[in-house]
Design a protein around this motif. Structure first.
Motif, PDB file in Angstrom:
ATOM      1  N   ALA A   1       0.835  -1.207   0.000  1.00  0.00           N
ATOM      2  CA  ALA A   1       0.000   0.000   0.000  1.00  0.00           C
ATOM      3  C   ALA A   1       0.870   1.258   0.000  1.00  0.00           C
ATOM      4  CB  ALA A   1      -0.924  -0.003   1.214  1.00  0.00           C
ATOM      5  N   LEU A   2       1.904   1.273   0.815  1.00  0.00           N
ATOM      6  CA  LEU A   2       2.812   2.414   0.857  1.00  0.00           C
ATOM      7  C   LEU A   2       3.507   2.596  -0.496  1.00  0.00           C
ATOM      8  CD1 LEU A   2       4.100   4.625   2.625  1.00  0.00           C
ATOM      9  CD2 LEU A   2       5.884   2.976   3.186  1.00  0.00           C
ATOM     10  N   GLY A   3       3.900   1.501  -1.119  1.00  0.00           N
ATOM     11  CA  GLY A   3       4.520   1.568  -2.438  1.00  0.00           C
ATOM     12  C   GLY A   3       3.587   2.151  -3.477  1.00  0.00           C
ATOM     13  N   LEU A   4       2.312   1.763  -3.435  1.00  0.00           N
ATOM     14  CA  LEU A   4       1.330   2.312  -4.377  1.00  0.00           C
ATOM     15  C   LEU A   4       1.143   3.809  -4.172  1.00  0.00           C
ATOM     16  CD1 LEU A   4      -1.344  -0.530  -4.398  1.00  0.00           C
ATOM     17  CD2 LEU A   4       0.142   0.154  -6.284  1.00  0.00           C
TER      18      LEU A   4
ATOM     19  N   LYS B   1      -3.989   9.792 -14.617  1.00  0.00           N
ATOM     20  CA  LYS B   1      -3.035   9.986 -13.527  1.00  0.00           C
ATOM     21  C   LYS B   1      -2.790   8.715 -12.719  1.00  0.00           C
ATOM     22  CE  LYS B   1      -6.407  11.991 -10.331  1.00  0.00           C
ATOM     23  NZ  LYS B   1      -6.679  13.141  -9.488  1.00  0.00           N
ATOM     24  N   PHE B   2      -3.609   7.681 -12.904  1.00  0.00           N
ATOM     25  CA  PHE B   2      -3.410   6.407 -12.214  1.00  0.00           C
ATOM     26  C   PHE B   2      -2.729   5.357 -13.097  1.00  0.00           C
ATOM     27  CE2 PHE B   2      -7.031   8.313  -9.977  1.00  0.00           C
ATOM     28  CZ  PHE B   2      -6.531   8.276  -8.684  1.00  0.00           C
ATOM     29  N   TYR B   3      -2.188   5.758 -14.240  1.00  0.00           N
ATOM     30  CA  TYR B   3      -1.590   4.810 -15.180  1.00  0.00           C
ATOM     31  C   TYR B   3      -0.510   3.961 -14.511  1.00  0.00           C
ATOM     32  CZ  TYR B   3       1.062   3.017 -19.137  1.00  0.00           C
ATOM     33  OH  TYR B   3       1.718   2.196 -20.005  1.00  0.00           O
ATOM     34  N   PHE B   4       0.447   4.599 -13.849  1.00  0.00           N
ATOM     35  CA  PHE B   4       1.542   3.868 -13.215  1.00  0.00           C
ATOM     36  C   PHE B   4       1.056   3.085 -11.995  1.00  0.00           C
ATOM     37  CE2 PHE B   4       4.039   7.439 -15.186  1.00  0.00           C
ATOM     38  CZ  PHE B   4       4.575   6.659 -16.207  1.00  0.00           C
ATOM     39  N   VAL B   5       0.073   3.617 -11.279  1.00  0.00           N
ATOM     40  CA  VAL B   5      -0.477   2.917 -10.120  1.00  0.00           C
ATOM     41  C   VAL B   5      -1.157   1.620 -10.567  1.00  0.00           C
ATOM     42  CG1 VAL B   5      -2.128   3.054  -8.210  1.00  0.00           C
ATOM     43  CG2 VAL B   5      -0.760   5.047  -8.814  1.00  0.00           C
ATOM     44  N   LYS B   6      -1.910   1.689 -11.670  1.00  0.00           N
ATOM     45  CA  LYS B   6      -2.572   0.485 -12.188  1.00  0.00           C
ATOM     46  C   LYS B   6      -1.553  -0.576 -12.584  1.00  0.00           C
ATOM     47  CE  LYS B   6      -6.523   3.030 -14.021  1.00  0.00           C
ATOM     48  NZ  LYS B   6      -7.167   3.497 -15.257  1.00  0.00           N
ATOM     49  N   ARG B   7      -0.484  -0.137 -13.243  1.00  0.00           N
ATOM     50  CA  ARG B   7       0.569  -1.089 -13.635  1.00  0.00           C
ATOM     51  C   ARG B   7       1.229  -1.697 -12.401  1.00  0.00           C
ATOM     52  NH1 ARG B   7       3.104  -1.121 -18.659  1.00  0.00           N
ATOM     53  NH2 ARG B   7       5.087  -1.367 -17.583  1.00  0.00           N
ATOM     54  N   GLN B   8       1.536  -0.853 -11.415  1.00  0.00           N
ATOM     55  CA  GLN B   8       2.165  -1.335 -10.188  1.00  0.00           C
ATOM     56  C   GLN B   8       1.241  -2.290  -9.444  1.00  0.00           C
ATOM     57  OE1 GLN B   8       5.251  -0.669  -9.418  1.00  0.00           O
ATOM     58  NE2 GLN B   8       5.357  -1.540  -7.385  1.00  0.00           N
ATOM     59  N   LEU B   9      -0.051  -1.974  -9.410  1.00  0.00           N
ATOM     60  CA  LEU B   9      -1.023  -2.840  -8.743  1.00  0.00           C
ATOM     61  C   LEU B   9      -1.133  -4.185  -9.449  1.00  0.00           C
ATOM     62  CD1 LEU B   9      -3.072  -3.059  -6.462  1.00  0.00           C
ATOM     63  CD2 LEU B   9      -4.773  -2.069  -7.987  1.00  0.00           C
ATOM     64  N   PHE B  10      -1.091  -4.176 -10.779  1.00  0.00           N
ATOM     65  CA  PHE B  10      -1.130  -5.429 -11.526  1.00  0.00           C
ATOM     66  C   PHE B  10       0.050  -6.315 -11.146  1.00  0.00           C
ATOM     67  CE2 PHE B  10       0.509  -7.794 -15.194  1.00  0.00           C
ATOM     68  CZ  PHE B  10      -0.538  -8.697 -15.368  1.00  0.00           C
ATOM     69  N   PHE B  11       1.251  -5.738 -11.139  1.00  0.00           N
ATOM     70  CA  PHE B  11       2.429  -6.532 -10.818  1.00  0.00           C
ATOM     71  C   PHE B  11       2.469  -6.921  -9.339  1.00  0.00           C
ATOM     72  CE2 PHE B  11       3.924  -4.644 -14.828  1.00  0.00           C
ATOM     73  CZ  PHE B  11       4.201  -5.831 -15.495  1.00  0.00           C
ATOM     74  N   ALA B  12       1.911  -6.091  -8.460  1.00  0.00           N
ATOM     75  CA  ALA B  12       1.818  -6.456  -7.044  1.00  0.00           C
ATOM     76  C   ALA B  12       0.895  -7.653  -6.870  1.00  0.00           C
ATOM     77  CB  ALA B  12       1.326  -5.262  -6.218  1.00  0.00           C
ATOM     78  N   CYS B  13      -0.223  -7.648  -7.574  1.00  0.00           N
ATOM     79  CA  CYS B  13      -1.151  -8.793  -7.499  1.00  0.00           C
ATOM     80  C   CYS B  13      -0.506 -10.049  -8.072  1.00  0.00           C
ATOM     81  CB  CYS B  13      -2.452  -8.475  -8.235  1.00  0.00           C
ATOM     82  SG  CYS B  13      -3.465  -7.262  -7.397  1.00  0.00           S
ATOM     83  N   LEU B  14       0.220  -9.892  -9.161  1.00  0.00           N
ATOM     84  CA  LEU B  14       0.945 -11.017  -9.740  1.00  0.00           C
ATOM     85  C   LEU B  14       1.958 -11.567  -8.730  1.00  0.00           C
ATOM     86  CD1 LEU B  14       1.030 -12.463 -12.525  1.00  0.00           C
ATOM     87  CD2 LEU B  14       2.926 -10.955 -13.100  1.00  0.00           C
ATOM     88  N   GLY B  15       2.631 -10.685  -8.035  1.00  0.00           N
ATOM     89  CA  GLY B  15       3.576 -11.094  -6.997  1.00  0.00           C
ATOM     90  C   GLY B  15       2.903 -11.793  -5.838  1.00  0.00           C
ATOM     91  N   LEU B  16       1.735 -11.310  -5.434  1.00  0.00           N
ATOM     92  CA  LEU B  16       1.008 -11.960  -4.340  1.00  0.00           C
ATOM     93  C   LEU B  16       0.541 -13.362  -4.728  1.00  0.00           C
ATOM     94  CD1 LEU B  16      -1.100  -8.983  -2.955  1.00  0.00           C
ATOM     95  CD2 LEU B  16       0.762 -10.171  -1.792  1.00  0.00           C
ATOM     96  N   VAL B  17       0.076 -13.505  -5.958  1.00  0.00           N
ATOM     97  CA  VAL B  17      -0.332 -14.834  -6.434  1.00  0.00           C
ATOM     98  C   VAL B  17       0.877 -15.767  -6.469  1.00  0.00           C
ATOM     99  CG1 VAL B  17      -1.201 -16.096  -8.446  1.00  0.00           C
ATOM    100  CG2 VAL B  17      -2.350 -14.021  -7.691  1.00  0.00           C
ATOM    101  N   SER B  18       2.004 -15.256  -6.964  1.00  0.00           N
ATOM    102  CA  SER B  18       3.230 -16.055  -7.001  1.00  0.00           C
ATOM    103  C   SER B  18       3.667 -16.432  -5.591  1.00  0.00           C
ATOM    104  CB  SER B  18       4.347 -15.289  -7.694  1.00  0.00           C
ATOM    105  OG  SER B  18       4.007 -15.003  -9.010  1.00  0.00           O
ATOM    106  N   MET B  19       3.558 -15.486  -4.661  1.00  0.00           N
ATOM    107  CA  MET B  19       3.924 -15.763  -3.273  1.00  0.00           C
ATOM    108  C   MET B  19       3.053 -16.869  -2.692  1.00  0.00           C
ATOM    109  SD  MET B  19       3.951 -13.191   0.016  1.00  0.00           S
ATOM    110  CE  MET B  19       2.172 -13.104   0.135  1.00  0.00           C
TER     111      MET B  19
END
Length: 117
Positions: free
Chosen positions: A21-24, A42-60
């Motif tokens: 959350a802090l990273g976002l 203005k949320f373009y980079f946040v959406k990309r970061q959230l996508f990869f964060a979710c991918l990381g959580l699934v991988s975890m």
């Protein structure tokens, strides 16, 4: 089959989610103006970061289901692969210089650690 699996560490999960959350928030704070200027959102980079964060959580989640002894069994092979990857970036044509550093793998138009702008 022995089901002696422990529940995940709640405090570790809370810390991970807080850091995500802090990273976002930091990505939004640092990139919202540029994202709006370049992409009209203005949320373009946040959406990309959230996508990869979710991918990381699934991988975890999936990697946490694998017994640690399996990771130990393949640790020497993984270390050798990492050393190999570190060496091949030094080969011209495979290792590409970007931003003054030869730490990128580039094969044709595909690149690892590369963001198309």
């Amino acid at each position: 089959m022995n089901n002696n699996r422990q529940a995940p560490d709640l405090w570790l999960l809370i810390c991970i989610m807080a850091l995500l959350a802090l990273g976002l928030v930091m990505v939004y704070s640092a990139g919202s103006v540029l994202a709006f200027h370049d992409h009209g959102d203005k949320f373009y980079f946040v959406k990309r970061q959230l996508f990869f964060a979710c991918l990381g959580l699934v991988s975890m989640y999936f990697t946490s289901k694998i017994d640690y002894r399996v990771w130990k069994k393949y640790s020497k092979l993984a270390l050798l692969v990492c050393f190999f990857l570190l060496v091949i970036v030094l080969i011209p044509g495979i290792g590409v210089v970007r931003g003054g550093a030869r730490s990128w793998l580039g094969i044709s138009s595909f690149g690892i650690q590369h963001r198309n702008s």
